[in-house]
Design a protein around this motif. Structure first.
Motif, PDB file in Angstrom:
ATOM      1  N   SER A   1     -76.951  15.398  40.265  1.00  0.00           N
ATOM      2  CA  SER A   1     -76.816  17.256  40.206  1.00  0.00           C
ATOM      3  C   SER A   1     -76.850  17.134  42.082  1.00  0.00           C
ATOM      4  O   SER A   1     -75.972  18.174  42.648  1.00  0.00           O
ATOM      5  CB  SER A   1     -77.838  17.772  40.410  1.00  0.00           C
TER       6      SER A   1
ATOM      7  N   THR B   1     -83.800  17.161  32.744  1.00  0.00           N
ATOM      8  CA  THR B   1     -84.995  16.825  33.493  1.00  0.00           C
ATOM      9  C   THR B   1     -86.378  16.544  32.334  1.00  0.00           C
ATOM     10  O   THR B   1     -87.377  15.683  31.900  1.00  0.00           O
ATOM     11  CB  THR B   1     -85.570  16.267  34.649  1.00  0.00           C
TER      12      THR B   1
ATOM     13  N   GLY C   1     -86.308  11.163  37.433  1.00  0.00           N
ATOM     14  CA  GLY C   1     -87.407  12.595  36.453  1.00  0.00           C
ATOM     15  C   GLY C   1     -88.282  11.336  35.687  1.00  0.00           C
ATOM     16  O   GLY C   1     -89.471  12.041  35.673  1.00  0.00           O
TER      17      GLY C   1
ATOM     18  N   ASP D   1     -80.385   9.612  31.354  1.00  0.00           N
ATOM     19  CA  ASP D   1     -80.382  10.409  33.079  1.00  0.00           C
ATOM     20  C   ASP D   1     -79.009  11.359  33.199  1.00  0.00           C
ATOM     21  O   ASP D   1     -78.805  11.725  33.834  1.00  0.00           O
ATOM     22  CB  ASP D   1     -80.797   8.868  33.926  1.00  0.00           C
TER      23      ASP D   1
ATOM     24  N   ASN E   1     -78.671  19.331  33.395  1.00  0.00           N
ATOM     25  CA  ASN E   1     -79.412  20.279  34.895  1.00  0.00           C
ATOM     26  C   ASN E   1     -78.174  21.217  35.278  1.00  0.00           C
ATOM     27  O   ASN E   1     -78.163  22.191  35.990  1.00  0.00           O
ATOM     28  CB  ASN E   1     -79.663  19.326  35.606  1.00  0.00           C
TER      29      ASN E   1
ATOM     30  N   ARG F   1     -78.573  14.134  31.055  1.00  0.00           N
ATOM     31  CA  ARG F   1     -80.090  15.485  31.538  1.00  0.00           C
ATOM     32  C   ARG F   1     -79.390  16.054  32.595  1.00  0.00           C
ATOM     33  O   ARG F   1     -79.507  16.698  32.860  1.00  0.00           O
ATOM     34  CB  ARG F   1     -81.084  15.104  31.081  1.00  0.00           C
TER      35      ARG F   1
HETATM   36  N1  ASP Z   1     -80.504  12.421  37.570  1.00  0.00           N
HETATM   37  C1  ASP Z   1     -81.411  13.722  37.741  1.00  0.00           C
HETATM   38  C2  ASP Z   1     -80.260  14.594  38.212  1.00  0.00           C
HETATM   39  O1  ASP Z   1     -79.945  14.240  39.623  1.00  0.00           O
HETATM   40  C3  ASP Z   1     -82.517  14.247  37.782  1.00  0.00           C
HETATM   41  C4  ASP Z   1     -83.277  13.203  36.357  1.00  0.00           C
HETATM   42  O2  ASP Z   1     -83.641  12.999  35.036  1.00  0.00           O
HETATM   43  O3  ASP Z   1     -83.850  11.749  37.051  1.00  0.00           O
HETATM   44  O4  ASP Z   1     -80.493  16.008  38.126  1.00  0.00           O
END
Ligand code: ASP
Length: 430
Positions: A269, A306, A351, A380, A387, A383
């Motif tokens: 994100s 997450t 996460g 990942d 996010n 999600r």
């Molecule tokens: N990769 C996800 C993010 O950047 C965070 C995670 O769930 O590991 O939003």
């Protein structure tokens, strides 16, 4: 994105299970894996991610200062912050509650008997007091250097407020930052030119080695998380958006497409912030005064996707280890997962680290993470897409309810989609 996935799938077909295809040429042996997967795809993909991440700190800092000092009434900041944080926490709590209910209903861990192959080092959950203290930088340059977004946000907010309160001197400084903002947005536009190649290479490399067949026992777990993510992104968000703003959610989803592709291919994100910010302001019509604050804040503290993975994973691990979770445990999971997400940044794989904290809170074995780590890469990506969708939706709600929003832009199909022509000629002449 699709070309990347297809290319990766094809390479997997000719090089199954991580093998290599070596073509003997006249002078040397040509390794397909070495040249493409570990070579071209890796190099271009990583350069792409690095160039996105390079933009994050300067972009957030400058645009947040512009946003804050352009707010006519800086006391509005408290209300905006309260609304954004409230919505972020609420959507995360909804996400994890739904995910856990679904997991209890489907029972993905029932009958699964497996030894965990990977060990996972756990981390302690930071206390709420520590999270609050850590938000305030003692050295802003260290925060920039470490990319600590919460600290950068706090510093930029305070700096922006001070500019707004500094009369003529403040106006002069604000002018410099407005110009800087123009320049950085131009840099974003320049780097967006390599985006399609970056996305292609990241996905081609990834899909060469990822295979649904090896999921075995984890397939049900994977599908439950995936389904919950889809429902949250395609049903829960649109409903919340419609109820709180009256805006057409289909327009929202359509305009999210690009951002989702970025989030999906970078799994971060944080790295997607430049794109999310562009989408929120140029495509959806939210004013920079709101988006420059809520987007980076969301990328740091809001992780609904997450939370969904964590909810399902907790139930899954409890079932595999034959542990009964009480109602208090469930509430504890919801609380810890929501709070843990505040202190951890949106980068790939974070996460799982947060999951370790959640498991510890309810006394489940942290080694359980070793069970699911194998399928986490694809989850990942998915999600992260959820996010950033959540971040943008909250930005839209706050913008609309604060009146910092232009409906014409939101309804304009073409808004923000024109590719900016970058004229390099005058650079050459100079
Ligand atoms: N990769 C996800 C993010 O950047 C965070 C995670 O769930 O590991 O939003």
């Amino acid at each position: 994105m699709i070309a990347g996935i297809v290319t990766g799938a094809f390479l997997q077909l000719i090089m199954p299970n991580g093998s290599d295809l070596v073509i003997p040429l006249y002078l040397f042996d040509f390794s397909v894996r070495g040249f493409f997967v570990d070579g071209v795809f890796e190099v271009i993909g990583q350069i792409f991610v690095a160039s996105l991440r390079m933009l994050v700190v300067p972009l957030v800092f400058v645009s947040l200062i512009c946003g804050t000092c352009s707010l006519k009434d800086t006391s509005k900041l408290g209300r905006i912050g309260g609304k954004a944080i409230g919505l972020y926490l609420m959507t995360t709590a909804i996400a994890i509650s739904f995910a856990m209910s679904l997991a209890l209903f489907v029972s993905p861990g029932e009958g699964v008997n497996m030894a965990s192959e990977t060990t996972f080092a756990s981390k302690e959950a930071p206390s709420l007091a520590q999270v609050l203290i850590n938000m305030f930088p003692s050295n802003p340059f260290a925060s920039f250097a470490q990319g600590n977004m919460l600290q950068v946000i706090i510093f930029a907010l305070l700096f922006g407020i001070a500019i707004a309160l500094s009369g003529q001197a403040g106006e002069r400084v604000a002018k410099i930052f407005t110009d800087m903002n123009e320049v950085i947005m131009r840099l974003v536009a320049i780097l967006m030119n390599i985006a399609p190649y970056g996305v292609f290479c990241l996905l081609a490399g990834l899909f060469t080695d990822v295979s649904l067949k090896t999921f075995g026992n984890l397939l049900v777990y994977f599908l439950v998380v995936f389904f919950a993510l889809l429902v949250h992104g395609l049903v829960t968000y649109p409903v919340i958006l419609k109820v709180l703003t009256g805006l057409n959610p289909l327009v929202f989803l359509k305009k999210m497409r690009n951002t989702i592709v970025f989030a999906f291919s970078t799994s971060s994100s944080n790295a997607t912030i430049p794109v999310t910010l562009e989408t929120a302001t140029k495509k959806m019509g939210v004013k920079n005064s709101i988006a420059s604050f809520t987007v980076p804040l969301g990328a740091t503290i809001n992780m609904d996707g997450t939370a969904i993975m964590q909810g399902v994973a907790t139930v899954f691990i409890a079932q595999v280890f034959n542990v009964d979770l009480s109602i208090t445990d469930f509430l504890m999971v919801i609380l810890t997962a929501t709070l843990a997400s505040i202190g951890t940044a949106g980068v790939p794989g974070v996460g799982l680290i947060m999951l370790a904290m959640v498991l510890e809170q309810v006394g489940l074995p942290v080694e359980g993470i070793g069970l699911i780590i194998g399928v986490d890469r694809l989850l990942d990506m998915t999600r992260t897409a959820v996010n950033v969708t959540g971040d943008t939706m909250v930005t839209l709600i706050v913008g609309k309810t604060e009146g910092e929003f232009e409906k014409d832009i939101y309804l304009d199909d073409k808004a923000g989609t024109q590719i900016e022509e970058i004229d390099f000629h005058h650079l050459k002449e100079q």
